[in-house]
Design a protein around this motif. Structure first.
Motif, PDB file in Angstrom:
ATOM      1  N   MET A 168       7.246  19.355 -26.464  1.00  0.00           N
ATOM      2  CA  MET A 168       6.472  18.531 -27.387  1.00  0.00           C
ATOM      3  C   MET A 168       5.626  17.573 -26.549  1.00  0.00           C
ATOM      4  SD  MET A 168       9.508  18.200 -30.298  1.00  0.00           S
ATOM      5  CE  MET A 168       9.479  16.458 -30.338  1.00  0.00           C
ATOM      6  N   SER A 169       5.089  16.528 -27.184  1.00  0.00           N
ATOM      7  CA  SER A 169       4.147  15.664 -26.459  1.00  0.00           C
ATOM      8  C   SER A 169       4.686  15.131 -25.125  1.00  0.00           C
ATOM      9  CB  SER A 169       3.750  14.471 -27.332  1.00  0.00           C
ATOM     10  OG  SER A 169       2.927  14.918 -28.376  1.00  0.00           O
ATOM     11  N   GLY A 170       5.965  14.775 -25.102  1.00  0.00           N
ATOM     12  CA  GLY A 170       6.497  14.127 -23.905  1.00  0.00           C
ATOM     13  C   GLY A 170       7.019  15.077 -22.848  1.00  0.00           C
ATOM     14  N   ALA A 226      -0.893  22.832 -32.550  1.00  0.00           N
ATOM     15  CA  ALA A 226      -1.168  21.457 -32.960  1.00  0.00           C
ATOM     16  C   ALA A 226      -0.246  21.109 -34.128  1.00  0.00           C
ATOM     17  CB  ALA A 226      -2.625  21.297 -33.366  1.00  0.00           C
ATOM     18  N   VAL A 227       0.600  20.119 -33.912  1.00  0.00           N
ATOM     19  CA  VAL A 227       1.518  19.679 -34.970  1.00  0.00           C
ATOM     20  C   VAL A 227       0.812  18.634 -35.822  1.00  0.00           C
ATOM     21  CG1 VAL A 227       3.721  18.542 -35.466  1.00  0.00           C
ATOM     22  CG2 VAL A 227       3.567  20.217 -33.618  1.00  0.00           C
ATOM     23  N   THR A 228       0.687  18.947 -37.106  1.00  0.00           N
ATOM     24  CA  THR A 228      -0.250  18.209 -37.956  1.00  0.00           C
ATOM     25  C   THR A 228       0.407  17.286 -38.976  1.00  0.00           C
ATOM     26  OG1 THR A 228      -0.335  20.172 -39.355  1.00  0.00           O
ATOM     27  CG2 THR A 228      -2.052  19.957 -37.695  1.00  0.00           C
ATOM     28  N   LYS A 229       1.706  17.058 -38.850  1.00  0.00           N
ATOM     29  CA  LYS A 229       2.366  16.186 -39.839  1.00  0.00           C
ATOM     30  C   LYS A 229       1.753  14.787 -39.805  1.00  0.00           C
ATOM     31  CE  LYS A 229       6.363  15.010 -36.937  1.00  0.00           C
ATOM     32  NZ  LYS A 229       6.988  16.061 -36.145  1.00  0.00           N
ATOM     33  N   THR A 230       1.526  14.242 -40.943  1.00  0.00           N
ATOM     34  CA  THR A 230       0.917  12.913 -41.174  1.00  0.00           C
ATOM     35  C   THR A 230      -0.570  12.821 -40.772  1.00  0.00           C
ATOM     36  OG1 THR A 230       1.336  11.698 -39.093  1.00  0.00           O
ATOM     37  CG2 THR A 230       3.161  11.806 -40.682  1.00  0.00           C
TER      38      THR A 230
HETATM   39  C1  LIG Z   1       6.866  16.297 -34.870  1.00  0.00           C
HETATM   40  C2  LIG Z   1       7.319  17.524 -34.204  1.00  0.00           C
HETATM   41  C3  LIG Z   1       6.713  17.982 -33.025  1.00  0.00           C
HETATM   42  C4  LIG Z   1       5.611  17.241 -32.308  1.00  0.00           C
HETATM   43  O1  LIG Z   1       6.067  16.016 -31.825  1.00  0.00           O
HETATM   44  P1  LIG Z   1       5.181  15.138 -30.815  1.00  0.00           P
HETATM   45  O2  LIG Z   1       6.168  14.411 -30.001  1.00  0.00           O
HETATM   46  O3  LIG Z   1       4.341  14.268 -31.649  1.00  0.00           O
HETATM   47  O4  LIG Z   1       4.374  16.079 -30.004  1.00  0.00           O
HETATM   48  C5  LIG Z   1       7.168  19.186 -32.491  1.00  0.00           C
HETATM   49  N1  LIG Z   1       8.156  19.900 -33.067  1.00  0.00           N
HETATM   50  C6  LIG Z   1       8.766  19.478 -34.196  1.00  0.00           C
HETATM   51  C7  LIG Z   1       9.839  20.320 -34.778  1.00  0.00           C
HETATM   52  C8  LIG Z   1       8.377  18.283 -34.785  1.00  0.00           C
HETATM   53  O5  LIG Z   1       9.006  17.873 -35.886  1.00  0.00           O
END
Ligand SMILES: *Cc1c(COP(=O)(O)O)cnc(C)c1O
Length: 242
Positions: free
Chosen positions: A214-216, A42-46
């Motif tokens: 990532m998400s997409g 789970a990417v938790t930035k912001t």
């Molecule tokens: C923000 C980020 C993600 C997640 O991105 P989403 O498209 O929101 O899933 C994954 N990896 C890195 C390195 C990121 O900076």
């Protein structure tokens, strides 16, 4: 319970994680792989701490990724991190290595020999061994961090000679692609690099992780051998940058 059933955003985080896990499993099985071989980060930035804690406590998330040193340090005391692995996934300046190294389990975003050296030096001082991934700029884009391909292969010998780091694998963010075939070409290239380097038995390399998707694009990444997908917005919703 920290959740309130009235809060739709908590519910959607739970539902999103369930859906993503089942899509990952489906993609893994289609590729002849085991669903449990792919980890969901789970990417938790912001993202506010209550949603992160919900994902950890109620949805089985045991791996989180943050991009920024300062943001992680300011949130971590409020996070329920028992049994949770923390990875740094954003660009790291060498002057912040000292601050973040004792706080995370892995740095996925090692994008230069200089940074690898700085991490190794600091790990020596702390008397620890640090786990890292090497980030590859697979699309050769000027706008992206990551080793460019030529420098990457040339740096491997020197990286393998650094004390106090273990290189656990590779990480990438592919370019935005017009079509699936182009995207899959990048994932497939990464999978080839991963296997090629793994087969060479560099010292201090212990290749187990191919971090992509990532998400997409996590389904395509899993199809091409990713075993760690980093998903933010598809779990927590669109990010609001201040
Ligand atoms: C923000 C980020 C993600 C997640 O991105 P989403 O498209 O929101 O899933 C994954 N990896 C890195 C390195 C990121 O900076």
């Amino acid at each position: 319970m920290i959740t309130s059933s009235c809060d739709e955003r908590f519910i959607s985080v739970s539902e999103n994680i369930k859906r993503i896990r089942s899509e990952i499993a489906e993609s893994a099985v289609k590729a002849g792989r085991k669903p449990e071989d792919v980890r969901l980060m789970a990417v938790t930035k912001t993202v506010a701490v209550e949603y992160i804690n919900h994902a950890i406590l109620n949805c089985g998330i045991d791996l989180i990724g943050e991009n920024k040193v300062q943001e992680f340090l300011s949130k971590k005391d409020e996070l329920r991190l028992d049994g949770v692995e923390k990875h740094l996934i954003g660009h790291l300046q060498t002057n912040k290595v000292k601050k973040i190294l004792p706080e995370v389990d892995m740095i996925q975003s090692v994008d230069s020999l200089r940074l690898a050296k700085a991490i190794s030096d600091e790990a020596v001082k702390l008397g620890i061994s640090s786990e890292i991934l090497l980030e590859v700029n697979i699309g050769g884009e000027d706008s992206k961090t990551g080793f460019d391909k030529a420098a990457f292969f040339e740096s491997l010998d020197e990286i393998s000679s650094l004390p106090s780091i273990t290189v656990k694998g590779l990480m990438t963010i592919p370019p935005i692609c017009d079509n699936t075939a182009e995207l899959e070409k990048y994932f497939s290239m990464m999978y080839d690099y991963y296997n090629e380097i793994k087969s060479k038995n560099f010292s201090n390399f212990n290749f187990e992780i191919l971090s992509m998707g990532m998400s997409g694009d996590y389904s395509q990444a899993v199809k091409y051998g990713s075993n760690l997908v980093r998903v933010g917005s598809a779990i927590f919703g669109a990010r609001l940058y201040k």
